[in-house]
Design an enzyme around this catalytic site. Structure first.
Site, short mmCIF file in Angstrom:
data_model
loop_
_atom_site.label_atom_id
_atom_site.label_comp_id
_atom_site.label_asym_id
_atom_site.label_seq_id
_atom_site.Cartn_x
_atom_site.Cartn_y
_atom_site.Cartn_z
N ARG A 58 12.32 -18.16 -41.45
CA ARG A 58 11.52 -18.51 -42.56
C ARG A 58 12.12 -19.65 -43.32
O ARG A 58 13.32 -19.71 -43.39
CB ARG A 58 10.87 -17.49 -43.20
N HIS A 109 4.76 -10.89 -51.73
CA HIS A 109 5.91 -9.99 -51.61
C HIS A 109 6.12 -8.98 -52.61
O HIS A 109 6.50 -7.82 -52.53
CB HIS A 109 7.34 -10.82 -51.38
N ASP A 131 2.73 -5.57 -42.93
CA ASP A 131 2.50 -7.11 -42.76
C ASP A 131 1.20 -7.43 -43.37
O ASP A 131 0.39 -6.72 -43.81
CB ASP A 131 2.31 -7.14 -41.16
N GLY A 132 1.45 -8.62 -43.93
CA GLY A 132 -0.02 -9.38 -44.36
C GLY A 132 0.32 -9.96 -45.93
O GLY A 132 -0.81 -10.22 -46.82
N ARG A 156 0.51 -0.39 -38.48
CA ARG A 156 0.89 -1.51 -38.87
C ARG A 156 -0.57 -2.14 -39.51
O ARG A 156 -1.75 -1.99 -39.15
CB ARG A 156 0.88 -2.68 -37.62
N TRP A 194 14.65 -14.49 -40.44
CA TRP A 194 15.78 -15.33 -40.98
C TRP A 194 15.21 -16.87 -40.94
O TRP A 194 15.45 -17.60 -41.52
CB TRP A 194 16.98 -15.10 -40.13
N LEU A 217 13.05 13.60 -48.10
CA LEU A 217 12.45 12.66 -47.12
C LEU A 217 13.49 11.75 -46.86
O LEU A 217 14.27 11.46 -47.80
CB LEU A 217 11.51 11.71 -48.08
N ARG A 228 0.46 -5.91 -32.82
CA ARG A 228 1.87 -6.00 -31.95
C ARG A 228 2.99 -5.36 -32.58
O ARG A 228 2.88 -4.83 -33.60
CB ARG A 228 1.91 -7.60 -31.70
N GLU A 252 1.92 7.33 -31.42
CA GLU A 252 0.47 7.06 -31.61
C GLU A 252 0.41 5.79 -32.46
O GLU A 252 0.97 5.84 -33.66
CB GLU A 252 -0.18 8.21 -32.41
N SER A 282 6.19 -6.75 -32.64
CA SER A 282 7.16 -7.89 -33.18
C SER A 282 8.58 -7.24 -33.61
O SER A 282 9.08 -7.43 -34.60
CB SER A 282 6.53 -8.05 -34.77
C1 IPE Z 1 6.67 -8.22 -38.94
O1 IPE Z 1 5.90 -8.98 -39.54
C2 IPE Z 1 7.82 -7.93 -39.73
C3 IPE Z 1 7.83 -7.34 -40.95
C4 IPE Z 1 6.69 -7.06 -41.45
C5 IPE Z 1 8.98 -7.32 -41.73
P1 IPE Z 1 5.84 -10.40 -39.12
O2 IPE Z 1 4.86 -11.22 -39.84
O3 IPE Z 1 7.41 -11.17 -38.93
O4 IPE Z 1 5.39 -10.50 -37.59
P2 IPE Z 1 4.68 -11.65 -36.62
O5 IPE Z 1 5.43 -12.84 -37.00
O6 IPE Z 1 3.21 -11.67 -37.10
O7 IPE Z 1 4.73 -11.11 -35.29
C1 IPE Z 2 5.10 -9.25 -44.26
O1 IPE Z 2 4.18 -10.03 -44.67
C2 IPE Z 2 6.51 -9.15 -45.04
C3 IPE Z 2 7.57 -9.65 -44.05
C4 IPE Z 2 7.74 -10.15 -43.04
C5 IPE Z 2 8.85 -10.01 -45.04
P1 IPE Z 2 4.33 -11.52 -44.32
O2 IPE Z 2 5.04 -12.25 -44.91
O3 IPE Z 2 4.64 -11.60 -42.72
O4 IPE Z 2 2.71 -11.80 -44.71
P2 IPE Z 2 1.68 -12.55 -43.64
O5 IPE Z 2 1.72 -11.97 -42.27
O6 IPE Z 2 2.17 -14.27 -43.39
O7 IPE Z 2 0.27 -12.55 -44.07
MG MG Z 3 3.30 -11.41 -41.17
#
Ligand code: IPE
Ligand code: IPE
Ligand code: MG
Length: 243
Positions: A77, A43, A26-27, A187, A75, A137, A193, A206, A195
């Site tokens: 988004r 991405h 995430d991020g 995470r 989906w 792996l 969380r 853990e 998610s």
């Molecule tokens: C979780 O990240 C899903 C993925 C990393 C693929 P999200 O960005 O969708 O989760 P929330 O919205 O912060 O809970």
């Molecule tokens: C995780 O990064 C990748 C996917 C969910 C596809 P995000 O796209 O959720 O990035 P942030 O959390 O908005 O920074």
């Molecule tokens: Mg995110």
């Protein structure tokens, strides 16, 4: 089931490594925004980070790596972002397949894939088939995945087959069936969380959360997470003496 599969050798003393690591990557969006760039830029960088993680996991002899790439909720988004992600998955998969084969990595996808573009679904099936005999792996990519959906589809499969609904039968029909239970969840991106990622398989996992945004997650961050994991006392509900 033993907790560890091998030993990670870093500059620090050797530490035991988890058998199964799961990662919520995430991020990406925030990483791009910080640079004044569109989310697609994040991405792309996120995919490079994922590639680094797979290579490191292979080198450290992690048995199974499960990564969350796209949730069922994702989906919702904007169309442009979803389309871009599908294109990136397709492109990366066709580019990386050879390396996966050469490095003895078995690739599997979990999730609900009926809404995915047909060419992507086809390539996913081909990649799974071409790596089916690999075993160093086990790389599982969760796309169009939802932890609640997984439990429901497993329960429905048991019902269809007239099986008693118990833990053993349900687990055997989860999309993660056959993989060891998850030892460590990482995470990135600062949120604490789940998610709707793996739910059932996380029962005794853990949980490691880091502020680092996914595209910045480097090998030394992974080593740090593994070091943290090695220091955990896992009790599985028992008392320390009996564990
Ligand atoms: C979780 O990240 C899903 C993925 C990393 C693929 P999200 O960005 O969708 O989760 P929330 O919205 O912060 O809970
Ligand atoms: C995780 O990064 C990748 C996917 C969910 C596809 P995000 O796209 O959720 O990035 P942030 O959390 O908005 O920074
Ligand atoms: Mg995110």
């Amino acid at each position: 089931m033993t907790m560890t599969s091998s030993v990670l050798k870093t500059s620090e003393p050797a530490v035991p490594v988890p058998r199964h690591v799961a990662v919520i990557m995430d991020g990406n969006g925030r990483w791009a925004s910080l640079r004044g760039r569109p989310r697609s830029f994040g991405h792309r960088a996120g995919l490079r980070s994922a590639r680094r993680l797979v290579r490191a996991s292979r080198r450290y002899r992690i048995e199974a790596l499960t990564v969350f790439a796209f949730s069922q909720e994702n989906w919702q988004r904007p169309d442009t972002e979803v389309r871009l992600l599908m294109q990136l998955f397709l492109h990366t998969l066709s580019k990386e397949l050879k390396a996966l084969r050469e490095n003895d990595i078995r690739l599997r996808f979990i999730g609900e894939h009926s809404s995915f573009p047909a060419d992507l679904r086809q390539l996913m099936r081909t990649a799974e088939a071409k790596t089916v005999r690999n075993g160093a792996l086990h790389l599982t990519v969760a796309v169009g995945y939802s932890g609640r959906w997984d439990i429901l589809q497993a329960a429905e499969a048991c019902q269809r087959q007239g099986l008693v609904l118990n833990a053993e039968n349900l687990e055997a029909h989860l999309q993660t069936a056959g993989l060891p239970s998850v030892d460590l969840l990482i995470r990135t991106g600062g949120e604490r969380r789940i998610s709707n990622f793996l739910l059932w398989p996380l029962a005794y996992t853990e949980l490691y959360f880091t502020e680092t945004l996914w595209p910045d997650f480097a090998e030394h961050d992974f080593v740090q997470a593994l070091g943290w994991f090695a220091g955990r006392e896992r009790r599985f509900g028992l008392v320390p003496e009996a564990a």
